[in-house]
Structures are given as C-alpha cells and as structure tokens.
Design a protein around this motif. Structure first.
Motif, PDB file in Angstrom:
ATOM      1  N   UNK A  65       0.030 -16.372  11.870  1.00  0.00           N
ATOM      2  CA  UNK A  65      -1.176 -16.341  12.697  1.00  0.00           C
ATOM      3  C   UNK A  65      -1.151 -17.583  13.574  1.00  0.00           C
ATOM      4  N   UNK A  66      -1.270 -17.368  14.873  1.00  0.00           N
ATOM      5  CA  UNK A  66      -1.285 -18.463  15.843  1.00  0.00           C
ATOM      6  C   UNK A  66      -2.682 -18.494  16.459  1.00  0.00           C
ATOM      7  N   UNK A 106       1.819 -17.927   7.418  1.00  0.00           N
ATOM      8  CA  UNK A 106       1.940 -19.207   8.105  1.00  0.00           C
ATOM      9  C   UNK A 106       0.958 -19.253   9.262  1.00  0.00           C
ATOM     10  N   UNK A 107       0.439 -20.438   9.542  1.00  0.00           N
ATOM     11  CA  UNK A 107      -0.527 -20.613  10.628  1.00  0.00           C
ATOM     12  C   UNK A 107      -0.068 -21.744  11.541  1.00  0.00           C
ATOM     13  N   UNK A 108      -0.158 -21.495  12.843  1.00  0.00           N
ATOM     14  CA  UNK A 108       0.074 -22.520  13.852  1.00  0.00           C
ATOM     15  C   UNK A 108      -1.185 -22.614  14.704  1.00  0.00           C
ATOM     16  N   UNK A 109      -1.562 -23.833  15.046  1.00  0.00           N
ATOM     17  CA  UNK A 109      -2.759 -24.069  15.849  1.00  0.00           C
ATOM     18  C   UNK A 109      -2.360 -24.830  17.101  1.00  0.00           C
ATOM     19  N   UNK A 124      -7.063 -27.344   8.218  1.00  0.00           N
ATOM     20  CA  UNK A 124      -6.115 -27.308   7.098  1.00  0.00           C
ATOM     21  C   UNK A 124      -6.826 -27.074   5.763  1.00  0.00           C
ATOM     22  N   UNK A 125      -7.801 -27.919   5.451  1.00  0.00           N
ATOM     23  CA  UNK A 125      -8.430 -27.889   4.136  1.00  0.00           C
ATOM     24  C   UNK A 125      -9.484 -26.797   3.982  1.00  0.00           C
ATOM     25  N   UNK A 180       1.733 -24.530   9.395  1.00  0.00           N
ATOM     26  CA  UNK A 180       3.086 -24.865   9.856  1.00  0.00           C
ATOM     27  C   UNK A 180       3.062 -25.879  10.993  1.00  0.00           C
ATOM     28  N   UNK A 181       2.086 -25.762  11.899  1.00  0.00           N
ATOM     29  CA  UNK A 181       1.978 -26.669  13.049  1.00  0.00           C
ATOM     30  C   UNK A 181       0.517 -26.841  13.415  1.00  0.00           C
TER      31      UNK A 181
END
Length: 186
Positions: free
Chosen positions: A78-79, A122-125, A150-151, A162-163
């Motif tokens: 997920x981005x 996985x997640x990228x922001x 994140x938390x 991931x990012x």
C-alpha cells in the motif's frame, strides 16, 4: 507479481502527489506488478465523514467499506501519497482510515490487547510540503508524523513500514520535482 494499491489524497490532479503516484505506478508496472491508483477525492465510492457517535465499535460494514477493504485485502503493498497540511494528513485520508481500518478487519482486541490483522502488507508513504524539509526536522514535525503513521496506523494493524518520505520545499513550480520522481523505486 505484487498487487500495489496507491492511495492518493490530493484534490488537484496536476499536483506533485499525482506525479508521484503515477511514477510509483510506472516503476511497478515496469517489473510486472499490478497497480491500482485510488483517488480519494474522485472515487465513485467516496465515503461521507465518519461520525464516531453513530458508528462506535459495532456496526454493519457499509458497501463502501467492503469495497475499500477488499482493495486493501488484495494489496501486497500500500502506497500512501498526500500533501502535508496543517501538521498532518488531509481530512479525507484520515476519514478513509477511520472507516476502513475498522475493528474486525484491520485489528482486534485479545484480552484487552490490540492485535493487528493486516500482516504481510508493506506500506510506503510519500508526502509533500511547501516549507523546507529542514524546518520540519528542526521543529520535530517529521518525527511526529512518521511516528503517528508507523505506530498508530501501520504497525497497529500489523503492517510493515518500508519507506516514509517527506519531500519539502515544494512550490507551485515543482522545483526539484524530477529529482524526487527519479528517487522513487519499486
């Protein structure tokens, strides 16, 4: 092959947010990943604002929730792309989380302890802001925003960050935009 869901929370299609989303799509499709871009402002299933008092903890999922939760469930990655407004994310993105990362789907409680249910994702922001990045570094905003995501969202739901990217100093002329776009990898 991975399924990638790109969630964009910016009302302007000619924004750097959409340029980033399109770059994410291209680099992933180049390696044969499946990519879907979800525009929260224009999607046909857009949700009204979540009203906690009406929904509390136990309610029947709406057809919109089931639609979005299916997209989240299918995604390996997920981005999330948005402009950094007023020290946080746009309200429409927070609303998306409020509705769709619901109890029983994204998390549950076992003996009073939260347990995430979206393991393996996985997640990228990617977020953009007009002020220089160092400004947000000095006042702690970078750290605060990353920690919240994140938390309190990603790891709470058992996903993996991931990012996390904050691109500062972005103006309407998108100075430095190409450098930002070139930095995005699958």
């Amino acid at each position: 092959m991975k399924n990638v869901l790109v969630i964009v929370a910016n009302p302007k299609e000619d924004s750097l947010s959409f340029a980033i989303a399109n770059r994410v799509k291209k680099v992933n499709e180049d390696i044969k990943n499946s990519v879907e871009i979800l525009d929260l402002y224009k999607d046909e299933k857009r949700q009204d604002f979540f009203i906690y008092e009406e929904n509390a903890f136990h309610f029947e999922p709406t057809k919109e929730m089931l639609y979005y939760q299916e997209k989240i469930k299918k995604a390996d990655e997920i981005v999330i792309v948005f402009p950094y407004w007023w020290g946080s994310m746009p309200a429409i993105l927070k609303n998306f989380f409020d509705w769709n990362l619901s109890a029983g789907f994204a998390y549950t409680y076992e003996k009073g302890t939260p347990k995430g249910l979206l393991k393996g994702k996985d997640v990228k922001v990617y977020t953009t802001t007009g002020a220089p990045k160092f400004f947000y570094f000095l006042n702690g905003a970078n750290r605060r925003l990353k920690k919240m995501f994140k938390d309190q969202i990603i790891e709470f739901c058992a996903m993996n960050l991931k990012e996390f990217n904050i691109f500062g100093g972005i103006d309407s002329g998108f100075k430095g935009a190409q450098k930002i776009l070139d930095s995005i990898k699958a």
